[in-house]
Design an enzyme around this catalytic site. Structure first.
Site, PDB file in Angstrom:
ATOM      1  N   TRP A 109      11.668  -1.629   2.661  1.00 16.72           N
ATOM      2  CA  TRP A 109      12.611  -2.603   3.203  1.00 16.72           C
ATOM      3  C   TRP A 109      13.559  -3.178   2.158  1.00 16.72           C
ATOM      4  CZ3 TRP A 109      11.466  -6.544   0.068  1.00 16.72           C
ATOM      5  CH2 TRP A 109      10.143  -6.683  -0.366  1.00 16.72           C
ATOM      6  N   ASN A 110      13.335  -2.914   0.877  1.00 19.17           N
ATOM      7  CA  ASN A 110      14.188  -3.593  -0.118  1.00 19.17           C
ATOM      8  C   ASN A 110      15.588  -2.977  -0.186  1.00 19.17           C
ATOM      9  OD1 ASN A 110      12.982  -1.322  -1.259  1.00 19.17           O
ATOM     10  ND2 ASN A 110      13.012  -2.164  -3.326  1.00 19.17           N
TER      11      ASN A 110
ATOM     12  N   LYS B 261       9.635   7.308   8.748  1.00 19.13           N
ATOM     13  CA  LYS B 261       9.252   5.966   9.197  1.00 19.13           C
ATOM     14  C   LYS B 261       9.995   4.985   8.317  1.00 19.13           C
ATOM     15  CE  LYS B 261       6.229   3.003   7.954  1.00 19.13           C
ATOM     16  NZ  LYS B 261       7.111   1.804   8.044  1.00 19.13           N
TER      17      LYS B 261
ATOM     18  N   PRO C 157      11.494   1.037   7.538  1.00 20.67           N
ATOM     19  CA  PRO C 157      10.815  -0.262   7.548  1.00 20.67           C
ATOM     20  C   PRO C 157      11.055  -1.052   8.833  1.00 20.67           C
ATOM     21  CG  PRO C 157      12.656  -0.253   6.023  1.00 20.67           C
ATOM     22  CD  PRO C 157      12.500   1.145   6.470  1.00 20.67           C
ATOM     23  N   GLU C 158       9.977  -1.584   9.373  1.00 22.23           N
ATOM     24  CA  GLU C 158      10.064  -2.365  10.600  1.00 22.23           C
ATOM     25  C   GLU C 158      10.836  -3.672  10.368  1.00 22.23           C
ATOM     26  OE1 GLU C 158       7.204  -1.017   9.365  1.00 22.23           O
ATOM     27  OE2 GLU C 158       7.377   0.666  10.756  1.00 22.23           O
TER      28      GLU C 158
ATOM     29  N   GLY D 192       7.198   2.714  -2.071  1.00 27.72           N
ATOM     30  CA  GLY D 192       6.617   1.420  -1.717  1.00 27.72           C
ATOM     31  C   GLY D 192       5.646   0.965  -2.781  1.00 27.72           C
ATOM     32  N   SER D 193       4.624   0.235  -2.349  1.00 27.46           N
ATOM     33  CA  SER D 193       3.730  -0.398  -3.323  1.00 27.46           C
ATOM     34  C   SER D 193       2.688   0.590  -3.858  1.00 27.46           C
ATOM     35  CB  SER D 193       3.027  -1.598  -2.685  1.00 27.46           C
ATOM     36  OG  SER D 193       2.171  -1.162  -1.666  1.00 27.46           O
TER      37      SER D 193
ATOM     38  N   GLU E 244       7.075   7.246  -5.063  1.00 25.32           N
ATOM     39  CA  GLU E 244       7.954   6.387  -5.876  1.00 25.32           C
ATOM     40  C   GLU E 244       7.440   4.973  -5.670  1.00 25.32           C
ATOM     41  OE1 GLU E 244       9.978   3.995  -7.261  1.00 25.32           O
ATOM     42  OE2 GLU E 244      11.529   4.233  -5.722  1.00 25.32           O
ATOM     43  N   LEU E 245       6.674   4.474  -6.653  1.00 29.00           N
ATOM     44  CA  LEU E 245       5.931   3.233  -6.437  1.00 29.00           C
ATOM     45  C   LEU E 245       6.496   2.108  -7.304  1.00 29.00           C
ATOM     46  CD1 LEU E 245       2.428   4.963  -6.333  1.00 29.00           C
ATOM     47  CD2 LEU E 245       4.067   4.616  -4.476  1.00 29.00           C
TER      48      LEU E 245
ATOM     49  N   CYS F 165      12.404  -2.100  -7.399  1.00 28.29           N
ATOM     50  CA  CYS F 165      11.262  -1.537  -8.127  1.00 28.29           C
ATOM     51  C   CYS F 165      11.573  -1.348  -9.605  1.00 28.29           C
ATOM     52  CB  CYS F 165      10.798  -0.240  -7.485  1.00 28.29           C
ATOM     53  SG  CYS F 165      12.106   0.981  -7.333  1.00 28.29           S
TER      54      CYS F 165
HETATM   55  P1  NAD Z   1       2.820  -3.408   1.296  1.00 32.22           P
HETATM   56  O1  NAD Z   1       1.991  -2.873   0.214  1.00 32.22           O
HETATM   57  O2  NAD Z   1       2.165  -3.952   2.509  1.00 32.22           O
HETATM   58  O3  NAD Z   1       3.860  -2.320   1.829  1.00 32.22           O
HETATM   59  C1  NAD Z   1       4.730  -1.600   0.997  1.00 32.22           C
HETATM   60  C2  NAD Z   1       5.481  -0.597   1.879  1.00 32.22           C
HETATM   61  O4  NAD Z   1       4.570   0.350   2.377  1.00 32.22           O
HETATM   62  C3  NAD Z   1       6.128  -1.201   3.115  1.00 32.22           C
HETATM   63  O5  NAD Z   1       7.369  -0.562   3.309  1.00 32.22           O
HETATM   64  C4  NAD Z   1       5.163  -0.888   4.251  1.00 32.22           C
HETATM   65  O6  NAD Z   1       5.801  -0.727   5.488  1.00 32.22           O
HETATM   66  C5  NAD Z   1       4.571   0.399   3.805  1.00 32.22           C
HETATM   67  N1  NAD Z   1       3.182   0.590   4.196  1.00 32.22           N
HETATM   68  C6  NAD Z   1       2.178  -0.318   4.120  1.00 32.22           C
HETATM   69  N2  NAD Z   1       1.010   0.242   4.523  1.00 32.22           N
HETATM   70  C7  NAD Z   1       1.293   1.529   4.861  1.00 32.22           C
HETATM   71  C8  NAD Z   1       0.513   2.609   5.346  1.00 32.22           C
HETATM   72  N3  NAD Z   1      -0.810   2.518   5.522  1.00 32.22           N
HETATM   73  N4  NAD Z   1       1.147   3.778   5.598  1.00 32.22           N
HETATM   74  C9  NAD Z   1       2.495   3.914   5.398  1.00 32.22           C
HETATM   75  N5  NAD Z   1       3.255   2.930   4.938  1.00 32.22           N
HETATM   76  C10 NAD Z   1       2.676   1.752   4.664  1.00 32.22           C
HETATM   77  O7  NAD Z   1       3.698  -4.506   0.610  1.00 32.22           O
HETATM   78  P2  NAD Z   1       4.969  -5.325   1.077  1.00 32.22           P
HETATM   79  O8  NAD Z   1       4.562  -6.750   1.211  1.00 32.22           O
HETATM   80  O9  NAD Z   1       5.733  -4.697   2.191  1.00 32.22           O
HETATM   81  O10 NAD Z   1       5.818  -5.140  -0.242  1.00 32.22           O
HETATM   82  C11 NAD Z   1       5.376  -5.748  -1.429  1.00 32.22           C
HETATM   83  C12 NAD Z   1       5.150  -4.805  -2.544  1.00 32.22           C
HETATM   84  O11 NAD Z   1       5.568  -3.493  -2.273  1.00 32.22           O
HETATM   85  C13 NAD Z   1       5.944  -5.246  -3.732  1.00 32.22           C
HETATM   86  O12 NAD Z   1       5.169  -6.065  -4.535  1.00 32.22           O
HETATM   87  C14 NAD Z   1       6.355  -3.998  -4.407  1.00 32.22           C
HETATM   88  O13 NAD Z   1       5.445  -3.723  -5.450  1.00 32.22           O
HETATM   89  C15 NAD Z   1       6.196  -2.924  -3.395  1.00 32.22           C
HETATM   90  N6  NAD Z   1       7.460  -2.309  -2.963  1.00 32.22           N
HETATM   91  C16 NAD Z   1       7.977  -1.349  -3.750  1.00 32.22           C
HETATM   92  C17 NAD Z   1       9.149  -0.738  -3.394  1.00 32.22           C
HETATM   93  C18 NAD Z   1       9.748   0.334  -4.248  1.00 32.22           C
HETATM   94  O14 NAD Z   1      10.938   0.554  -4.174  1.00 32.22           O
HETATM   95  N7  NAD Z   1       8.958   1.073  -5.018  1.00 32.22           N
HETATM   96  C19 NAD Z   1       9.797  -1.119  -2.235  1.00 32.22           C
HETATM   97  C20 NAD Z   1       9.234  -2.107  -1.431  1.00 32.22           C
HETATM   98  C21 NAD Z   1       8.049  -2.685  -1.812  1.00 32.22           C
END
Ligand code: NAD
Length: 482
Positions: free
Chosen positions: A150-151, A174, A176-177, A227-228, A249-250, A283
């Site tokens: 979502w960022n 998929k 971001p919601e 994502g994370s 890409e975390l 990130c």
């Molecule tokens: P989160 O860990 O809940 O989710 C991170 C992302 O993963 C979200 O887009 C979410 O929709 C997706 N996700 C979560 N569980 C999943 C699953 N089981 N299967 C598939 N997708 C899933 O955290 P958050 O609160 O949404 O974001 C916070 C953290 O995420 C931040 O601290 C940051 O470290 C990380 N983040 C990193 C990036 C990046 O560009 N690398 C982008 C967004 C968030």
């Protein structure tokens, strides 16, 4: 604005078959303003069938023709960028200028893959026997399951969609919601450009339900997640269980080193710009500033002044330079990081708190004396927090920079070519940028090392991520008989 963001499956915009939805919230007000359709297992099965069927057709389209369609999509994205940017600001919060820059820049990513797809070269390998021809060819790997965050709703999704399509793959993405509407408009550009039904499928829903359905599905040959780190590890394990290729890409925790011979004023200018872009939810944003003690005081004072000069407010308001955090989870996370740092002896020189009680606004925050064991120095803050620490010796700064299990980006300022080379060699990061911001262009590889993930998006590596190598050895029948 459409009231509900829909799924796009096999060429059709649709609500979820069970009617399930989630709320989309304006981060500047904290109020829901729309809904997003949630895919059911049956919807995902239709997407899987479509991606598999369309793969047979799409891979047979010549790279030259695919390139034309992708370029048309890029042009549509540029034309529609002002409207898409407004949607993005509403759902994600970033200032309009940033949303516009992201959208226009994303069109360049599509152009890159449009061209790079035409260069998916193989090679001819000299054989041991006469008459034998040995060929390594690059083939599209197959239907992709993409998960984008979502960022940067458009620029993260585009790397997966355009990379897959440029290579001849189909994709179920998929998005971001939290930020579905700009993603819907991105996908619409591909559709309106003439990309056939089933090649791009867009879904939203409960993330875990979707990944657990798609990744094991036999139709899916490649997983790409941004994502994370905890979620990346989980999806990586799921992909490994089913022997699916995977790009992760975390997160990271990027050091920003200001050397003794650097120009501190140039460094602080870039440091502020990179730290607070997208309210720090990047990130590759710098998240630990290590400044040589000679410049420390000057750097800290300038950083505080620059932080206080930012105009924090709703992203669609004139003059605003930093918007709200994208969701309430980030607000809680910032409060937690600051409380922990303060309890361990950190000094908050500015910010450190929420602004107002409506929306997710958090003040640009500068901290000093933050111990290395504070959570802020260990976990990615992903927000507008800038811990600054002095160092006396460059080896020590490099050691502190490399001390975490992550390695996405690293930044440094120095006037010495020798030091620049040393930093480039010794910093443990997937991307090192010295004396400027030089990462994330379409033609350069973007990705991390250590727990920040593996694989690259961007550059020729970005296309390779969607290709597999096949080896063909042939001997002409006449040669064999001879
Ligand atoms: P989160 O860990 O809940 O989710 C991170 C992302 O993963 C979200 O887009 C979410 O929709 C997706 N996700 C979560 N569980 C999943 C699953 N089981 N299967 C598939 N997708 C899933 O955290 P958050 O609160 O949404 O974001 C916070 C953290 O995420 C931040 O601290 C940051 O470290 C990380 N983040 C990193 C990036 C990046 O560009 N690398 C982008 C967004 C968030």
């Amino acid at each position: 604005m459409t009231e509900q963001a829909q799924l796009f499956i096999d060429g059709i915009w649709t609500d979820g078959s069970t009617g399930r939805t989630g709320a989309v919230i304006d981060p500047a007000t904290g109020q829901p303003f729309a809904t997003v359709a949630h895919a059911s297992p049956a919807d995902l099965d239709r997407a899987l069938a479509a991606a598999e069927r369309a793969f047979a057709e799409w891979r047979a389209v010549s790279p030259y023709e695919r390139s034309k369609l992708l370029r048309a999509a890029a042009n549509l994205l540029r034309e529609r960028a002002p409207a898409i940017a407004r949607l993005m600001t509403r759902e994600q919060g970033k200032p309009l200028a940033e949303a516009l820059g992201e959208t226009v820049g994303s069109a360049d990513h599509i152009d890159w893959y449009a061209e790079e797809g035409r260069r998916a070269y193989g090679r001819l390998i000299p054989a041991r026997a006469p008459g034998v021809r040995q060929i390594a060819v690059k083939e599209p790997i197959g239907p992709v399951a993409g998960f984008s965050p979502w960022n940067f709703p458009v620029s993260q999704a585009v790397r997966k969609i355009a990379g897959a399509l440029g290579a001849g793959c189909t994709i179920i993405i998929k998005c971001p919601e939290e930020t579905p509407f700009s993603c819907v408009e991105l996908v619409r550009c591909f559709i309106d450009a003439g990309v056939p039904a089933g090649v791009v499928n867009l879904v939203f829903g409960v993330p875990a339900e979707i990944s657990e359905h798609l990744i094991p599905a036999p139709q899916i040959r490649k997983v790409s997640f941004t994502g994370s780190i905890p979620v990346g590890k989980h999806l990586g394990m799921l992909a490994a269980q089913h022997v699916k290729r995977c790009t992760l890409e975390l997160g990271g925790h990027s050091p920003f080193i200001v050397c003794e011979d650097a120009d501190p004023d140039e460094a602080v200018k870039l440091g502020i710009a990179l730290k607070y872009r997208n309210a720090g939810q990047v990130c590759a944003a710098p998240s630990r500033f290590y400044v040589h003690e000679r410049h420390y005081k000057r750097f800290v004072d300038a950083f505080v002044a620059g932080s206080e000069a930012l105009a924090v407010g709703p992203g669609d308001q004139d003059g605003v330079t930093m918007g709200p955090l994208a969701n309430a989870r980030r607000l809680e996370a910032m409060e937690g990081f600051v409380a922990d740092a303060e309890a361990r002896g950190a000094k908050i020189l500015t910010g450190g708190r929420r602004i107002g009680n409506q929306g997710n606004f958090f003040a640009p925050t500068v901290l000093t004396d933050t111990p290395e064991d504070a959570r802020l120095m260990i976990d990615e803050p992903f927000g507008p927090l800038a811990p600054i620490a002095p160092f006396a010796d460059l080896d020590e700064a490099i050691a502190r920079s490399n001390s975490l299990p992550f390695g996405l980006a690293a930044f440094a300022f120095t006037r010495s070519e020798r030091t620049a080379t040393l930093l480039g060699d010794r910093l443990e990061a997937g991307m090192v940028s010295i004396n400027h911001f030089g990462i994330a262009a379409p033609e350069t590889p973007f990705g991390g090392t250590k727990e920040s993930g593996y694989g690259s998006e961007g550059g020729s590596e970005g296309l390779d991520a969607f290709l597999q190598t096949k080896f063909i050895s042939e001997v002409g029948l006449r040669d064999a008989a001879a």
